[in-house]
Scaffold this active site. Structure first.
Site, PDB file in Angstrom:
ATOM      1  N   ARG A   1       0.922  -0.812  -0.097  1.00 59.82           N
ATOM      2  CA  ARG A   1      -0.152   0.006   0.342  1.00 59.82           C
ATOM      3  C   ARG A   1       0.898   0.974   0.493  1.00 59.82           C
ATOM      4  NH1 ARG A   1       1.949   2.321   3.303  1.00 59.82           N
ATOM      5  NH2 ARG A   1      -0.174   4.042   3.802  1.00 59.82           N
ATOM      6  N   GLY A   2       0.125   2.840  -0.408  1.00 62.02           N
ATOM      7  CA  GLY A   2       1.235   3.275  -0.593  1.00 62.02           C
ATOM      8  C   GLY A   2       1.234   3.782  -2.088  1.00 62.02           C
ATOM      9  N   ALA A   3       0.771   5.057  -2.873  1.00 65.74           N
ATOM     10  CA  ALA A   3       0.341   5.087  -3.717  1.00 65.74           C
ATOM     11  C   ALA A   3       1.577   5.284  -4.938  1.00 65.74           C
ATOM     12  CB  ALA A   3      -0.267   6.435  -4.347  1.00 65.74           C
TER      13      ALA A   3
ATOM     14  N   ARG B   1      -7.881  -0.573  -6.669  1.00 68.57           N
ATOM     15  CA  ARG B   1      -7.317   0.637  -5.573  1.00 68.57           C
ATOM     16  C   ARG B   1      -8.141   1.496  -6.314  1.00 68.57           C
ATOM     17  NH1 ARG B   1      -4.456   1.662  -0.157  1.00 68.57           N
ATOM     18  NH2 ARG B   1      -6.626   2.269   0.316  1.00 68.57           N
TER      19      ARG B   1
ATOM     20  N   GLN C   1      -2.194   2.944  10.220  1.00 67.25           N
ATOM     21  CA  GLN C   1      -1.280   2.641   9.671  1.00 67.25           C
ATOM     22  C   GLN C   1      -0.499   3.365  10.364  1.00 67.25           C
ATOM     23  OE1 GLN C   1      -3.977   2.835   7.813  1.00 67.25           O
ATOM     24  NE2 GLN C   1      -3.917   2.093   6.231  1.00 67.25           N
TER      25      GLN C   1
ATOM     26  N   ASP D   1      -2.310  10.908  -2.728  1.00 68.42           N
ATOM     27  CA  ASP D   1      -3.140   9.808  -3.240  1.00 68.42           C
ATOM     28  C   ASP D   1      -3.740  10.587  -4.633  1.00 68.42           C
ATOM     29  OD1 ASP D   1      -3.150   8.534  -0.824  1.00 68.42           O
ATOM     30  OD2 ASP D   1      -2.892   6.639  -1.695  1.00 68.42           O
TER      31      ASP D   1
ATOM     32  N   ASN E   1      -6.066  12.077   0.590  1.00 64.36           N
ATOM     33  CA  ASN E   1      -5.170  11.843   1.007  1.00 64.36           C
ATOM     34  C   ASN E   1      -5.565  10.887   2.003  1.00 64.36           C
ATOM     35  OD1 ASN E   1      -5.271  14.235   1.612  1.00 64.36           O
ATOM     36  ND2 ASN E   1      -2.615  14.493   1.249  1.00 64.36           N
ATOM     37  N   LYS E   2      -5.622   9.856   3.186  1.00 63.78           N
ATOM     38  CA  LYS E   2      -5.703   8.870   4.175  1.00 63.78           C
ATOM     39  C   LYS E   2      -6.973   9.315   4.407  1.00 63.78           C
ATOM     40  CE  LYS E   2      -5.486   5.536   4.097  1.00 63.78           C
ATOM     41  NZ  LYS E   2      -6.733   4.667   3.723  1.00 63.78           N
TER      42      LYS E   2
HETATM   43  O1  MRU Z   1      -4.557   3.039   2.442  1.00 62.27           O
HETATM   44  P1  MRU Z   1      -3.300   3.201   2.385  1.00 62.27           P
HETATM   45  O2  MRU Z   1      -2.732   2.797   3.295  1.00 62.27           O
HETATM   46  O3  MRU Z   1      -2.738   3.008   0.860  1.00 62.27           O
HETATM   47  O4  MRU Z   1      -3.308   4.783   2.541  1.00 62.27           O
HETATM   48  C1  MRU Z   1      -1.858   5.694   1.453  1.00 62.27           C
HETATM   49  C2  MRU Z   1      -1.558   6.776   2.449  1.00 62.27           C
HETATM   50  O5  MRU Z   1      -2.605   7.495   3.081  1.00 62.27           O
HETATM   51  C3  MRU Z   1      -0.249   7.551   1.492  1.00 62.27           C
HETATM   52  O6  MRU Z   1      -0.190   8.468   2.803  1.00 62.27           O
HETATM   53  C4  MRU Z   1      -0.362   7.929   0.489  1.00 62.27           C
HETATM   54  O7  MRU Z   1      -0.388   7.214  -0.727  1.00 62.27           O
HETATM   55  C5  MRU Z   1       0.227   8.686  -0.281  1.00 62.27           C
HETATM   56  S1  MRU Z   1       2.221   7.125  -0.067  1.00 62.27           S
HETATM   57  C6  MRU Z   1       3.521   8.153  -0.179  1.00 62.27           C
END
Ligand code: MRU
Length: 320
Positions: free
Chosen positions: A44-46, A75, A173, A214, A224-225
């Site tokens: 996970r993480g963009a 996603r 997270q 994201d 964002n999250k």
């Molecule tokens: O749902 P997630 O854990 O994939 O959420 C991701 C984030 O919140 C990150 O901040 C985002 O993807 C940026 S990654 C550098």
């Protein structure tokens, strides 16, 4: 810390769903394995899901356009996923070596994160208190990260930061990943519940908020999250700079504003059962579980990409 490794033709993934209690690499083989790894946040993480999907496009046989559509559907909010699969599809149609293209996406992300980290660090001072939300570190990218990049780079350069990490409900997270990453890097980190952000700001402990993104719309509205927009409102109230850090591939100029961004909705079981020994609500209790929210650009002090530090008003069609 390497979350995605390509070694001797094999793709190995550090399963983030097991952290911080177990550091285990898994080897996805089928398209369903890749889809599930993205969907269940083993990766996970963009930027990280984009890199992972790029290797999937290179390694899996079959119709590449169908594979792209299948992986993208895992996603929908993080644009880096469809950006990477689109680049791989173009490379396939152009007859390029797909393994080399996936590796290029992977290595380029390291360069992008390094540049973002340098720009971000230029906005901070030694000794600053920093608030983070979710995880935008090395685990969410290839190396350094975006939101955490300036902190990890700063540590290497001798800066001492005091980081408050929001635990980030419902999947934690911030607790499971950000505090783990910062502890490992030897950075002072204090874990707080999301609801404590206002108090630490009011107490003067926070000099800047750093978050990843994201999808960034043309006008600077930023997905964002979930919970990030609330942190941005608080930061505005207390006069604390709120910085969004992301590579250029997170900017989606096809979205004019945040209203055009699709927000992924996840199972309510994540709220009621995933992180608890016993369910916290009745099975019949309804849940609303959006994975992201949109931070209005008026709340953002600056958006930092690998191309520089961008201040409002944002118009990324002209900037990038
Ligand atoms: O749902 P997630 O854990 O994939 O959420 C991701 C984030 O919140 C990150 O901040 C985002 O993807 C940026 S990654 C550098």
């Amino acid at each position: 810390m390497q979350n995605i490794k390509f070694e001797n033709g094999r793709l190995l993934l550090l399963d983030q769903s097991l952290l911080p209690n177990e550091e285990k690499y898994i080897e996805p083989k089928t398209k369903e394995d890749y889809f599930t790894a993205i969907k269940t946040l083993q990766v996970r993480g963009a930027p990280a899901i984009g890199i992972f999907a790029a290797y999937a496009m290179a390694l899996l046989e079959g119709d590449k356009a169908e594979l792209k559509a299948y992986l993208d559907s895992a996603r929908p909010t993080a644009v880096n996923l469809s950006w990477a699969t689109e680049r791989m599809l173009k490379a396939y149609n152009a007859g390029k070596d797909l393994i080399e293209e996936a590796k290029a996406i992977h290595y380029e992300d390291r360069e992008l994160c390094r540049k973002i980290s340098e720009y971000g660090l230029s906005l901070l001072k030694d000794g600053d208190g920093i608030l983070t939300h979710c995880n935008a570190g090395a685990l969410a990218t290839s190396e350094y990260g975006t939101g955490l990049g300036p902190l990890l780079l700063g540590k290497e350069k001798g800066y001492e930061f005091h980081v408050y990490s929001d635990e980030t409900r419902p999947l934690l997270q911030g607790a499971r990943l950000t505090s783990y990453e910062l502890e490992k890097a030897g950075i002072d980190v204090t874990l707080i519940c999301d609801s404590m952000a206002s108090l630490v700001m009011k107490q003067g402990k926070i000099n800047a908020v750093l978050v990843g993104a994201d999808r960034i719309a043309n006008n600077g509205d930023t997905a964002n999250k979930i919970g990030t927009s609330g942190v941005a409102v608080l930061a505005k109230h207390y006069g604390i700079p709120f910085y969004v850090l992301a590579p250029y591939s997170t900017v989606d100029t096809a979205c004019e504003s945040g209203d055009d961004i699709i927000i992924e909705e996840r199972s309510g079981e994540e709220i009621k059962t995933y992180m608890f020994k016993e369910p916290t609500a009745l099975p019949e209790t309804k849940c609303f579980n959006p994975a992201f929210d949109v931070t209005d650009s008026v709340l953002i002090t600056a958006i930092i990409t690998d191309r520089g530090i961008h201040y409002p008003p944002f118009n990324f069609k002209e900037i990038l």
